[in-house]
Design a protein around this motif. Structure first.
Motif, short mmCIF file in Angstrom:
data_model
loop_
_atom_site.label_atom_id
_atom_site.label_comp_id
_atom_site.label_asym_id
_atom_site.label_seq_id
_atom_site.Cartn_x
_atom_site.Cartn_y
_atom_site.Cartn_z
N GLU A 185 18.45 -23.24 54.01
CA GLU A 185 18.97 -22.78 55.30
C GLU A 185 19.06 -21.25 55.33
O GLU A 185 18.73 -20.63 56.35
CB GLU A 185 20.35 -23.39 55.55
N LEU A 186 19.49 -20.67 54.23
CA LEU A 186 19.61 -19.21 54.16
C LEU A 186 18.24 -18.55 54.33
O LEU A 186 18.11 -17.56 55.07
CB LEU A 186 20.24 -18.80 52.83
N GLU A 187 17.22 -19.08 53.67
CA GLU A 187 15.88 -18.51 53.78
C GLU A 187 15.37 -18.57 55.21
O GLU A 187 14.79 -17.61 55.72
CB GLU A 187 14.92 -19.22 52.84
N LEU A 188 15.58 -19.71 55.87
CA LEU A 188 15.12 -19.83 57.25
C LEU A 188 15.86 -18.87 58.17
O LEU A 188 15.27 -18.16 58.98
CB LEU A 188 15.32 -21.27 57.74
N ALA A 189 17.19 -18.86 58.04
CA ALA A 189 18.00 -18.02 58.92
C ALA A 189 17.74 -16.54 58.69
O ALA A 189 17.73 -15.74 59.64
CB ALA A 189 19.48 -18.34 58.72
N ALA A 190 17.51 -16.15 57.43
CA ALA A 190 17.28 -14.73 57.12
C ALA A 190 16.00 -14.22 57.74
O ALA A 190 15.87 -13.01 57.98
CB ALA A 190 17.27 -14.53 55.60
N LYS A 191 15.04 -15.10 57.99
CA LYS A 191 13.81 -14.67 58.65
C LYS A 191 14.08 -14.10 60.04
O LYS A 191 13.28 -13.34 60.58
CB LYS A 191 12.83 -15.83 58.76
N LEU A 192 15.22 -14.47 60.60
CA LEU A 192 15.54 -14.07 61.97
C LEU A 192 16.53 -12.91 62.01
O LEU A 192 17.11 -12.64 63.06
CB LEU A 192 16.11 -15.27 62.73
N HIS A 193 16.72 -12.22 60.89
CA HIS A 193 17.76 -11.19 60.86
C HIS A 193 17.49 -10.06 61.84
O HIS A 193 18.43 -9.44 62.35
CB HIS A 193 17.91 -10.63 59.43
N ASP A 194 16.23 -9.78 62.13
CA ASP A 194 15.88 -8.68 63.04
C ASP A 194 15.41 -9.16 64.41
O ASP A 194 14.73 -8.42 65.12
CB ASP A 194 14.80 -7.79 62.41
N ILE A 195 15.75 -10.38 64.78
CA ILE A 195 15.30 -10.93 66.06
C ILE A 195 15.74 -10.05 67.23
O ILE A 195 15.08 -9.97 68.26
CB ILE A 195 15.81 -12.38 66.24
N GLY A 196 16.87 -9.34 67.06
CA GLY A 196 17.37 -8.48 68.13
C GLY A 196 16.49 -7.29 68.44
O GLY A 196 16.66 -6.64 69.49
N LYS A 197 15.51 -7.00 67.57
CA LYS A 197 14.60 -5.88 67.85
C LYS A 197 13.73 -6.14 69.08
O LYS A 197 13.11 -5.23 69.61
CB LYS A 197 13.71 -5.61 66.63
N ILE A 198 13.69 -7.38 69.50
CA ILE A 198 12.99 -7.71 70.74
C ILE A 198 13.55 -6.89 71.90
O ILE A 198 12.84 -6.56 72.85
CB ILE A 198 13.10 -9.22 71.03
N ALA A 199 14.84 -6.54 71.81
CA ALA A 199 15.50 -5.84 72.91
C ALA A 199 15.38 -4.32 72.79
O ALA A 199 15.87 -3.60 73.67
CB ALA A 199 16.99 -6.23 72.95
#
Length: 357
Positions: A185-199
């Motif tokens: 779960e940590l590996e999957l979730a960590a892939k999204l750590h920078d998802i906010g850069k979309i903004a």
């Protein structure tokens, strides 16, 4: 499988079943051998005598139902006893049905047939559930990968950054004693750590020089934006969706999940610092969620060791030295120790998932 301490009873039951077309039999007369034979043969149905010396059929049934492998296997109790208490206890222990002694073939054959059909249907249903669960899990992982790539393409100079960060985070979690499920779960979730850069505007995201104070403030917003992406819809937003289509209810019902909650936490807190000088919340010490502390170490190491528009890739030992200098200020000392304890694994991940031009 037929269990009876009287061989002639087994012979009679087997003869009736053979006449009905059944041929694959396992027979046991010594009750003490039942468990070992079952483990070896894994029968689809058990015909069990209840009144036997030394070990009763009820004791055997109790042991069988405590074993996950045989929790739903049909068990037909063979008995001449008319005691309501015995029958009640047998039902409570999970017996499927009863067969009276002496055996009546008109009773035996249909009950065996019906029990096997029900068992087959249940097995098929469980297989379908497993296949559907596997398909949903694959879809979940695919969606996570797509979201991660969407953020990465906005910041394309980082190459395989999100993949390395997720692998680093998982390795650190393993060193800290996380379970296999928690690591996944940590590996999957960590892939999204920078998802906010979309903004974040491209002009700022790809600026080669130093950022102005105002531009850095905008960069900091990606943490909060990342959290917001994973938040469930508000009631007002739900109503807006429902006004467009009746199928909207099915799409947005229970839209939260443990994984997305974890991804939201990481997105929000991976730039917090152990000494409280990070952003966006200024959390410090153990108030920073452990997933955020782990991802902070993984993210910074990859940022230091990778080429970016504003800097070259630093040599590995320089990266390690910079991180050691930030012990207790930027990084949780325990998490940093775990990172250094697996230095060889970190290097291997860095090599295996290096950027490809």
């Amino acid at each position: 499988m037929i269990v009876d301490d009287v061989p002639v009873n087994i012979k009679v039951a087997r003869a009736y079943l053979a006449n009905a077309g059944y041929s694959n039999f396992i027979t046991v007369t010594d009750a003490e051998n039942v468990q070992s034979v079952m483990e070896k043969e894994s029968p689809d149905l058990l015909i069990l005598d209840i009144m036997m010396p030394e070990i009763s059929g009820l004791d055997i049934l109790r042991d069988i139902r405590s074993d996950e492998r045989f929790a739903y296997m049909p068990v037909l109790i063979l008995t001449s006893a008319e005691s309501r208490d015995i029958k009640r206890e047998a039902l409570e222990l999970g017996t499927t049905d009863f067969l009276s002694k002496p055996i009546d073939p008109d009773e035996l054959i249909p009950r065996v047939r019906n029990s096997l059909k029900l068992f087959e249907y249940q097995n098929n249903l469980e297989q379908q559930v497993r296949e559907r669960t596997a398909a949903l899990e694959k879809s979940r992982i695919d969606i996570i990968e797509c979201l991660a790539r969407a953020a990465e393409y906005r910041d394309n100079d980082t190459g395989r950054h999100v993949l390395r960060v997720s692998k680093y985070a998982g390795a650190i979690g393993r060193e800290l004693g996380f379970s296999d499920v928690e690591i996944a779960e940590l590996e999957l979730a960590a892939k999204l750590h920078d998802i906010g850069k979309i903004a974040i505007p491209d002009a700022i995201l790809h600026k080669p020089g130093s950022l102005t104070e105002q531009e850095f403030e905008l960069i900091q917003m990606h943490c909060g934006a990342g959290k917001k992406i994973f938040e469930s819809l508000s009631r007002t937003e739900m109503n807006g969706v429902l006004q467009h289509t009746t199928s909207g209810a099915a799409l947005i019902q229970n839209c939260g999940s443990d994984l997305l909650d974890l991804a939201s936490t990481i997105a929000l807190t991976h730039h917090e610092r152990w000494d409280g000088t990070g952003y966006p919340l200024g959390l410090s010490g153990d108030d920073i969620p452990i997933a955020g502390r782990i991802t902070a170490v993984a993210d910074v190491y990859d940022a230091l060791s990778s080429k970016r528009v504003y800097k070259p890739a630093y040599p590995r030992e320089r990266c390690f030295r910079i991180m050691e200098e930030s012990r207790g200020s930027h990084f949780d000392p325990d998490v940093l120790d775990a990172f250094f304890n697996i230095r060889e694994e970190i290097i291997r991940i860095q090599i295996d998932f290096a950027d490809v031009d």
